[in-house]
Design an enzyme around this catalytic site. Structure first.
Site, PDB file in Angstrom:
ATOM      1  N   SER A 297      -4.071   2.697   8.389  1.00  0.00           N
ATOM      2  CA  SER A 297      -3.282   1.495   8.327  1.00  0.00           C
ATOM      3  C   SER A 297      -4.102   0.722   9.726  1.00  0.00           C
ATOM      4  CB  SER A 297      -1.779   1.708   8.746  1.00  0.00           C
ATOM      5  OG  SER A 297      -1.327   0.491   8.317  1.00  0.00           O
ATOM      6  N   ARG A 298      -3.589   1.180  11.081  1.00  0.00           N
ATOM      7  CA  ARG A 298      -4.220   0.606  12.202  1.00  0.00           C
ATOM      8  C   ARG A 298      -4.447   1.801  13.288  1.00  0.00           C
ATOM      9  NH1 ARG A 298      -6.190  -2.723   9.307  1.00  0.00           N
ATOM     10  NH2 ARG A 298      -5.791  -4.984   9.465  1.00  0.00           N
TER      11      ARG A 298
ATOM     12  N   ILE B  50       0.859  -1.154   0.002  1.00  0.00           N
ATOM     13  CA  ILE B  50      -0.047   0.310  -0.026  1.00  0.00           C
ATOM     14  C   ILE B  50       0.907   1.352  -0.218  1.00  0.00           C
ATOM     15  CG2 ILE B  50      -1.552   1.323   1.332  1.00  0.00           C
ATOM     16  CD1 ILE B  50      -2.679  -1.469   2.389  1.00  0.00           C
TER      17      ILE B  50
ATOM     18  N   CYS C 285       2.169   0.933   7.863  1.00  0.00           N
ATOM     19  CA  CYS C 285       3.033  -0.341   8.315  1.00  0.00           C
ATOM     20  C   CYS C 285       2.036  -1.109   9.337  1.00  0.00           C
ATOM     21  CB  CYS C 285       4.084   0.332   9.036  1.00  0.00           C
ATOM     22  SG  CYS C 285       3.665   1.443  10.516  1.00  0.00           S
ATOM     23  N   PRO C 286       2.451  -2.225   9.531  1.00  0.00           N
ATOM     24  CA  PRO C 286       1.469  -3.088  10.328  1.00  0.00           C
ATOM     25  C   PRO C 286       1.498  -2.495  11.767  1.00  0.00           C
ATOM     26  CG  PRO C 286       3.240  -4.330   9.897  1.00  0.00           C
ATOM     27  CD  PRO C 286       3.474  -3.079   9.127  1.00  0.00           C
TER      28      PRO C 286
ATOM     29  N   ASP D 118      -8.776   6.832   9.117  1.00  0.00           N
ATOM     30  CA  ASP D 118      -9.869   5.637   8.572  1.00  0.00           C
ATOM     31  C   ASP D 118      -9.861   4.631   9.756  1.00  0.00           C
ATOM     32  OD1 ASP D 118     -11.436   4.419   6.535  1.00  0.00           O
ATOM     33  OD2 ASP D 118     -10.038   2.973   6.328  1.00  0.00           O
TER      34      ASP D 118
ATOM     35  N   HIS E 184     -13.193   2.838   8.745  1.00  0.00           N
ATOM     36  CA  HIS E 184     -12.343   1.525   8.358  1.00  0.00           C
ATOM     37  C   HIS E 184     -13.095   1.154   6.904  1.00  0.00           C
ATOM     38  CE1 HIS E 184      -9.585  -1.771   9.973  1.00  0.00           C
ATOM     39  NE2 HIS E 184      -9.438  -1.515   8.649  1.00  0.00           N
TER      40      HIS E 184
ATOM     41  N   GLU F  49     -11.570   1.593  17.869  1.00  0.00           N
ATOM     42  CA  GLU F  49     -12.709   1.466  16.914  1.00  0.00           C
ATOM     43  C   GLU F  49     -13.627   0.363  16.790  1.00  0.00           C
ATOM     44  OE1 GLU F  49     -10.054   1.218  13.247  1.00  0.00           O
ATOM     45  OE2 GLU F  49     -10.986  -0.868  12.856  1.00  0.00           O
TER      46      GLU F  49
HETATM   47  P1  NAD Z   1       2.805  -4.806   3.594  1.00  0.00           P
HETATM   48  O1  NAD Z   1       3.213  -6.236   4.395  1.00  0.00           O
HETATM   49  O2  NAD Z   1       2.942  -5.079   1.987  1.00  0.00           O
HETATM   50  O3  NAD Z   1       3.497  -3.565   4.130  1.00  0.00           O
HETATM   51  C1  NAD Z   1       4.034  -3.262   5.341  1.00  0.00           C
HETATM   52  C2  NAD Z   1       5.285  -2.518   5.345  1.00  0.00           C
HETATM   53  O4  NAD Z   1       5.379  -2.144   6.731  1.00  0.00           O
HETATM   54  C3  NAD Z   1       6.352  -3.368   4.984  1.00  0.00           C
HETATM   55  O5  NAD Z   1       7.326  -2.867   3.913  1.00  0.00           O
HETATM   56  C4  NAD Z   1       7.118  -3.822   6.255  1.00  0.00           C
HETATM   57  O6  NAD Z   1       8.656  -3.970   6.071  1.00  0.00           O
HETATM   58  C5  NAD Z   1       6.835  -2.418   7.251  1.00  0.00           C
HETATM   59  N1  NAD Z   1       7.379  -2.468   8.560  1.00  0.00           N
HETATM   60  C6  NAD Z   1       6.973  -3.409   9.195  1.00  0.00           C
HETATM   61  N2  NAD Z   1       7.512  -3.399  10.573  1.00  0.00           N
HETATM   62  C7  NAD Z   1       7.788  -1.932  10.435  1.00  0.00           C
HETATM   63  C8  NAD Z   1       8.105  -1.149  11.486  1.00  0.00           C
HETATM   64  N3  NAD Z   1       8.288  -1.468  12.845  1.00  0.00           N
HETATM   65  N4  NAD Z   1       8.350   0.302  11.090  1.00  0.00           N
HETATM   66  C9  NAD Z   1       8.337   0.524   9.936  1.00  0.00           C
HETATM   67  N5  NAD Z   1       7.527  -0.228   8.788  1.00  0.00           N
HETATM   68  C10 NAD Z   1       7.430  -1.378   9.236  1.00  0.00           C
HETATM   69  O7  NAD Z   1       1.380  -4.576   4.046  1.00  0.00           O
HETATM   70  P2  NAD Z   1       0.246  -3.516   3.142  1.00  0.00           P
HETATM   71  O8  NAD Z   1      -0.660  -4.571   2.312  1.00  0.00           O
HETATM   72  O9  NAD Z   1       0.996  -2.376   2.294  1.00  0.00           O
HETATM   73  O10 NAD Z   1      -0.559  -2.919   4.449  1.00  0.00           O
HETATM   74  C11 NAD Z   1      -0.159  -2.175   5.333  1.00  0.00           C
HETATM   75  C12 NAD Z   1      -1.188  -2.152   6.513  1.00  0.00           C
HETATM   76  O11 NAD Z   1      -2.382  -1.430   5.906  1.00  0.00           O
HETATM   77  C13 NAD Z   1      -1.509  -3.313   6.760  1.00  0.00           C
HETATM   78  O12 NAD Z   1      -0.697  -3.651   8.017  1.00  0.00           O
HETATM   79  C14 NAD Z   1      -2.992  -2.970   7.752  1.00  0.00           C
HETATM   80  O13 NAD Z   1      -2.758  -2.677   8.896  1.00  0.00           O
HETATM   81  C15 NAD Z   1      -3.343  -1.773   7.022  1.00  0.00           C
HETATM   82  N6  NAD Z   1      -4.622  -2.140   5.879  1.00  0.00           N
HETATM   83  C16 NAD Z   1      -5.696  -1.246   6.069  1.00  0.00           C
HETATM   84  C17 NAD Z   1      -6.564  -1.517   5.542  1.00  0.00           C
HETATM   85  C18 NAD Z   1      -8.063  -0.461   5.661  1.00  0.00           C
HETATM   86  O14 NAD Z   1      -9.109  -0.939   5.173  1.00  0.00           O
HETATM   87  N7  NAD Z   1      -7.993   0.763   6.395  1.00  0.00           N
HETATM   88  C19 NAD Z   1      -6.934  -2.555   4.502  1.00  0.00           C
HETATM   89  C20 NAD Z   1      -5.886  -3.114   4.253  1.00  0.00           C
HETATM   90  C21 NAD Z   1      -4.607  -2.955   5.062  1.00  0.00           C
END
Ligand code: NAD
Length: 344
Positions: free
Chosen positions: A233-234, A154, A205-206, A258, A295, A263
């Protein structure tokens, strides 16, 4: 094979009905969330299918095991609502690692533009035939610097869109993506440099122990005055109290959320006729420069279809082949995608 589907919403059903019928899965939709009180509903089923605000903690996992259920199929990417350490060796945890990074990245940009061009205000004003522009001044994105924390699927789509606007990108990730830093418009920097150098900060990030409250009082202190904070993200990546204080002190120029730390108590439900107990959420929503969506960043037809297809395929693969490429396991002291495709 019978699946107990928790936290079901009307928009989940068409795509899940389509793909489950093709695979011979029988889904029972429960509107309630999975938690210690509702886990009994899973009796007689072979797997549970859960979303972001269902609770899969140790007591729930114990009861699922007693009910003979060994599959927890998440229909989302994040798994912070699962006690992964406890789940390891007890239940298979499957997820949908990617369903549409575009959906989330595009929603993030939609929130950003809405906020900085005051579209949310203009929509309400013009419906009331108020065509005044007072208080509507925004700013150009072109030439601004955006800090992106998390450069995974993302985050990288979001960066591509920002580059289209002619923005500079300061990126931070625990594991840097090869080829992303071009030494010019996109640069990896430390978190502190990102805070100090960004006009806008977006979280991708997660949620982990390390990233919990990555935006806290100290981070906000380090930011530029007027910084715009985007969180799709979260929720718990942002200390909501610190954000509120930053908004009140005018240090934070705007926030687009979001997701929200608490939440699970509110999002996805209609509380329009109720008095909201959460003062922080209510105060944030009352601010003219805060936009909250519940969300919904994932909620596109494309994403819903991909989510259903992958979730159903994950279950089919585990049952038929004894393994699934989208299993998450807890090896070596952290939760990660199961590299062998066979967790236990
Ligand atoms: P992804 O796994 O492709 O990317 C996550 C990135 O975060 C990776 O590059 C990872 O190296 C990095 N990361 C891990 N630990 C970290 C840290 N301590 N500091 C900095 N970066 C770190 O995941 P994605 O598909 O890009 O999704 C990202 C986040 O988006 C998900 O974890 C989820 O929480 C959130 N999300 C939200 C929605 C929504 O509807 N709002 C939907 C999908 C995902």
């Amino acid at each position: 094979m019978k699946i107990a589907f928790f936290d079901a919403k009307p928009y989940d059903k068409p795509s899940f009905d389509k793909y489950s019928a093709e695979c011979g899965l029988d889904i029972k939709y429960f509107e309630t969330k999975l938690n210690e009180d509702t886990v009994e509903l899973a009796a007689g089923y072979d797997a549970v299918c859960v979303f972001v605000n269902d609770t899969v903690n140790a007591p729930v996992i114990d009861r699922l095991q007693e009910l003979g259920i060994r599959i927890v199929a998440l229909r989302c990417a994040g798994f912070n609502n699962v006690d992964m350490k406890y789940a390891f060796g007890r239940v298979h945890v499957l997820r949908v690692p990617a369903y549409s990074p575009y959906a989330v990245a595009e929603h993030t940009v939609a929130m950003l533009l809405t906020s900085i061009r005051r579209i949310h205000k203009a929509y309400i004003r013009t419906r009331d035939f108020n065509f005044s522009l007072a208080g509507m001044t925004g700013f150009d994105l072109h030439g601004k610097t955006v800090g992106v924390i998390g450069t995974g699927r993302i985050g990288r789509v979001f960066i591509d869109i920002c580059r289209g606007f002619g923005m500079r990108v300061l990126a931070y990730d625990k594991y840097q993506a090869a080829g992303l830093d071009n030494g010019d418009t996109v640069k990896y920097v430390s978190l502190d440099e990102l805070f100090r150098g960004s006009d806008i900060i977006s979280l991708h990030c997660p949620l982990t122990e390390e990233t919990y409250h990555v935006i806290d009082e100290r981070a906000i202190d380090a930011c530029r005055r007027g910084v715009v904070i985007l969180n799709t993200s979260r929720g718990a990546l942002v200390d909501a109290e610190a954000l509120l204080a930053g908004i009140k002190s005018r240090k934070v120029g705007a926030a687009c959320l979001d997701v929200y730390e608490e939440e699970a108590d509110f999002f996805f439900e209609d509380f329009s006729g109720h008095i909201i107990e959460d003062d922080t959420l209510a105060r944030l929503i009352s601010m003219p420069n805060v936009i909250v969506t519940s969300h919904q960043a994932f909620l596109t037809e494309d994403a819903l279809s991909n989510i259903a297809q992958t979730t159903v395929e994950n279950i089919r693969s585990l049952v038929q082949n004894g393994q699934c490429e989208n299993e998450v396991c807890y090896r070596g002291g952290q939760a990660e995608d199961c590299k062998s495709g066979k967790c236990f």
